[in-house]
Design a protein around this motif. Structure first.
Motif, short mmCIF file in Angstrom:
data_model
loop_
_atom_site.label_atom_id
_atom_site.label_comp_id
_atom_site.label_asym_id
_atom_site.label_seq_id
_atom_site.Cartn_x
_atom_site.Cartn_y
_atom_site.Cartn_z
N VAL A 1 -20.23 1.05 10.16
CA VAL A 1 -21.26 0.42 9.34
C VAL A 1 -22.50 0.18 10.20
O VAL A 1 -22.40 -0.31 11.33
CB VAL A 1 -20.77 -0.92 8.74
N TYR A 2 -23.65 0.57 9.65
CA TYR A 2 -24.94 0.27 10.28
C TYR A 2 -25.68 -0.74 9.41
O TYR A 2 -25.63 -0.66 8.18
CB TYR A 2 -25.78 1.53 10.43
N VAL A 3 -26.38 -1.66 10.06
CA VAL A 3 -27.09 -2.73 9.33
C VAL A 3 -28.58 -2.67 9.63
O VAL A 3 -28.99 -2.70 10.80
CB VAL A 3 -26.54 -4.13 9.70
N LEU A 4 -29.38 -2.57 8.58
CA LEU A 4 -30.83 -2.57 8.71
C LEU A 4 -31.41 -3.90 8.23
O LEU A 4 -30.87 -4.52 7.30
CB LEU A 4 -31.45 -1.44 7.88
N ASN A 5 -32.50 -4.31 8.85
CA ASN A 5 -33.23 -5.49 8.40
C ASN A 5 -34.69 -5.29 8.75
O ASN A 5 -35.03 -5.04 9.92
CB ASN A 5 -32.68 -6.75 9.07
N TYR A 6 -35.57 -5.33 7.74
CA TYR A 6 -37.00 -5.10 7.93
C TYR A 6 -37.26 -3.78 8.68
O TYR A 6 -38.14 -3.71 9.54
CB TYR A 6 -37.65 -6.27 8.67
N GLY A 7 -36.47 -2.75 8.36
CA GLY A 7 -36.68 -1.43 8.95
C GLY A 7 -36.09 -1.25 10.33
O GLY A 7 -36.18 -0.16 10.91
N ASN B 1 -37.60 3.13 14.95
CA ASN B 1 -36.82 3.47 16.15
C ASN B 1 -35.31 3.44 15.91
O ASN B 1 -34.56 2.79 16.64
CB ASN B 1 -37.18 2.53 17.30
N ILE B 2 -34.89 4.18 14.89
CA ILE B 2 -33.47 4.17 14.51
C ILE B 2 -32.70 5.19 15.33
O ILE B 2 -33.03 6.38 15.37
CB ILE B 2 -33.30 4.48 13.01
N ASP B 3 -31.65 4.74 15.99
CA ASP B 3 -30.67 5.61 16.65
C ASP B 3 -29.37 5.49 15.89
O ASP B 3 -28.85 4.37 15.69
CB ASP B 3 -30.47 5.19 18.11
N MET B 4 -28.81 6.61 15.48
CA MET B 4 -27.61 6.58 14.66
C MET B 4 -26.80 7.86 14.91
O MET B 4 -27.39 8.95 15.00
CB MET B 4 -27.99 6.46 13.18
N THR B 5 -25.50 7.71 15.02
CA THR B 5 -24.62 8.87 15.21
C THR B 5 -23.53 8.84 14.15
O THR B 5 -22.88 7.81 13.95
CB THR B 5 -23.97 8.86 16.61
N VAL B 6 -23.33 9.96 13.47
CA VAL B 6 -22.31 10.08 12.43
C VAL B 6 -21.32 11.16 12.85
O VAL B 6 -21.72 12.28 13.18
CB VAL B 6 -22.93 10.44 11.07
N GLU B 7 -20.05 10.80 12.86
CA GLU B 7 -19.00 11.74 13.24
C GLU B 7 -18.46 12.46 12.00
O GLU B 7 -18.38 11.87 10.91
CB GLU B 7 -17.87 11.02 13.96
N ALA C 1 -27.49 -3.82 13.93
CA ALA C 1 -26.08 -3.77 14.32
C ALA C 1 -25.48 -2.44 13.88
O ALA C 1 -25.96 -1.80 12.94
CB ALA C 1 -25.29 -4.93 13.69
N GLY C 2 -24.44 -2.04 14.57
CA GLY C 2 -23.68 -0.85 14.21
C GLY C 2 -22.32 -0.91 14.87
O GLY C 2 -22.20 -1.28 16.04
N GLY C 3 -21.29 -0.59 14.11
CA GLY C 3 -19.94 -0.64 14.65
C GLY C 3 -18.91 -0.57 13.55
O GLY C 3 -19.20 -0.19 12.42
N THR C 4 -17.68 -0.96 13.87
CA THR C 4 -16.62 -0.99 12.87
C THR C 4 -16.91 -2.11 11.88
O THR C 4 -17.70 -3.03 12.18
CB THR C 4 -15.26 -1.24 13.53
N PRO C 5 -16.28 -2.08 10.69
CA PRO C 5 -16.50 -3.18 9.74
C PRO C 5 -16.22 -4.55 10.34
O PRO C 5 -16.99 -5.50 10.11
CB PRO C 5 -15.51 -2.84 8.62
N ASP C 6 -15.15 -4.68 11.13
CA ASP C 6 -14.84 -5.98 11.73
C ASP C 6 -15.94 -6.42 12.70
O ASP C 6 -16.33 -7.60 12.72
CB ASP C 6 -13.50 -5.91 12.48
N GLU C 7 -16.42 -5.49 13.51
CA GLU C 7 -17.47 -5.83 14.47
C GLU C 7 -18.73 -6.28 13.75
O GLU C 7 -19.38 -7.26 14.15
CB GLU C 7 -17.77 -4.62 15.36
N VAL C 8 -19.09 -5.56 12.69
CA VAL C 8 -20.32 -5.88 11.96
C VAL C 8 -20.20 -7.22 11.25
O VAL C 8 -21.14 -8.03 11.27
CB VAL C 8 -20.66 -4.74 10.98
N GLN C 9 -19.06 -7.49 10.64
CA GLN C 9 -18.88 -8.73 9.89
C GLN C 9 -18.98 -9.96 10.80
O GLN C 9 -19.33 -11.05 10.34
CB GLN C 9 -17.53 -8.74 9.18
N ASN C 10 -18.67 -9.77 12.08
CA ASN C 10 -18.68 -10.90 13.00
C ASN C 10 -19.92 -10.94 13.88
O ASN C 10 -20.00 -11.77 14.80
CB ASN C 10 -17.42 -10.85 13.89
N ASP C 11 -20.88 -10.07 13.61
CA ASP C 11 -22.11 -10.05 14.39
C ASP C 11 -23.03 -11.17 13.90
O ASP C 11 -23.37 -11.23 12.72
CB ASP C 11 -22.79 -8.68 14.22
#
Length: 258
Positions: free
Chosen positions: A225-231, A21-27, A235-245
């Motif tokens: 950056v998008y982050v996958l774990n076990y498929g 169930n991956i939702d992803m948008t690339v600009e 998480a998805g967002g800016t590098p700063d947002e992801v690093q602090n998730d």
């Protein structure tokens, strides 16, 4: 402007959901990172984007003049629509020259038909000349022109990585997928690669999606950056947002520092 979108994309192998169930948008024009622990589904996702696998559910849309649904298309069709990739384990024609490896990359863009090739019409030789000149120009851009007559197997590891990128660029993509481009590189080579990826994005007006374990590289050049774990996409967002998730810290960054 959106160039690629995944809507609720999943793939199942023998009852196991490898990507769920991956939702992803690339600009357009972004450098997008996909990270996660080993076995998280990152390369499976690339295989879905390039037609090596077809999703069990969901849709993958490439936006050009009109949206193009990539589900079920053969890999060569997807390449023709402007998506090219490199691989985690370098896949070159090792016993062919550097120049010939890049010339092969132009195959999807050649215009000569079967008849022209068989009876060697003037158009065939014109095409051959254009492909050679364009291949040599790519090699020059990637600082490999002095190695064009070498066999690919004789290049250094970093040079082989650049050659694989050159071959992918030969198909004139709008989206370039890089699967762990820094794998096996020493720190100096990784720094050079970081600059190269940004330069390629700007020089060729590309969108780049990369899988990478080197967090310094990812956080240094990616817009998103998008982050996958076990498929699963956690998480998805800016590098700063992801690093602090918190989920990312627990699932990936925390495990890297443990």
């Amino acid at each position: 402007m959106t160039i690629l979108k995944l809507n609720n994309v999943s793939i199942t192998f023998g009852g196991l959901k490898a990507v769920s169930n991956i939702d992803m948008t690339v600009e357009k024009g972004q450098i997008v990172g996909i990270i996660g622990p080993n076995g998280a589904g990152k390369t499976t996702l690339f295989n879905l984007l390039t037609g090596m696998y077809a999703p069990t559910s969901g849709e993958i849309l490439l936006y050009k003049d009109n949206p193009i649904k990539l589900n079920g298309l053969k890999p060569y069709k997807i390449t023709g629509h402007g998506i090219a990739r490199t691989f985690q384990n370098i896949r070159l024609f090792r016993d062919m020259t550097v120049l010939d490896n890049v010339k092969i990359g132009f195959h999807s863009r050649t215009k000569c038909g079967f008849l022209s090739s068989v009876i060697r019409l003037p158009s065939y030789y014109d095409e051959e000349k254009r492909v050679r000149e364009d291949a040599e120009e790519l090699l020059k851009m990637l600082n490999l022109d002095n190695k064009k007559h070498e066999f690919a197997k004789n290049l250094s590891y970093g040079e082989q990585r650049r050659l694989e990128i050159a071959r992918a660029l030969a198909s004139e993509p709008s989206i370039l997928l890089l699967d762990e481009p820094a794998a096996g590189m020493n720190p100096n080579e990784t720094i050079e690669l970081t600059h190269l990826i940004t330069w390629i994005r700007d020089k060729f007006n590309l969108t780049i999606i990369l899988i990478e374990h080197d967090m310094k590289l990812v956080m240094g050049i990616c817009n998103k950056v998008y982050v996958l774990n076990y498929g699963n996409l956690i998480a998805g967002g800016t590098p700063d947002e992801v690093q602090n998730d918190p989920q990312v810290i627990e699932a990936y960054i925390g495990s890297e520092s443990a």
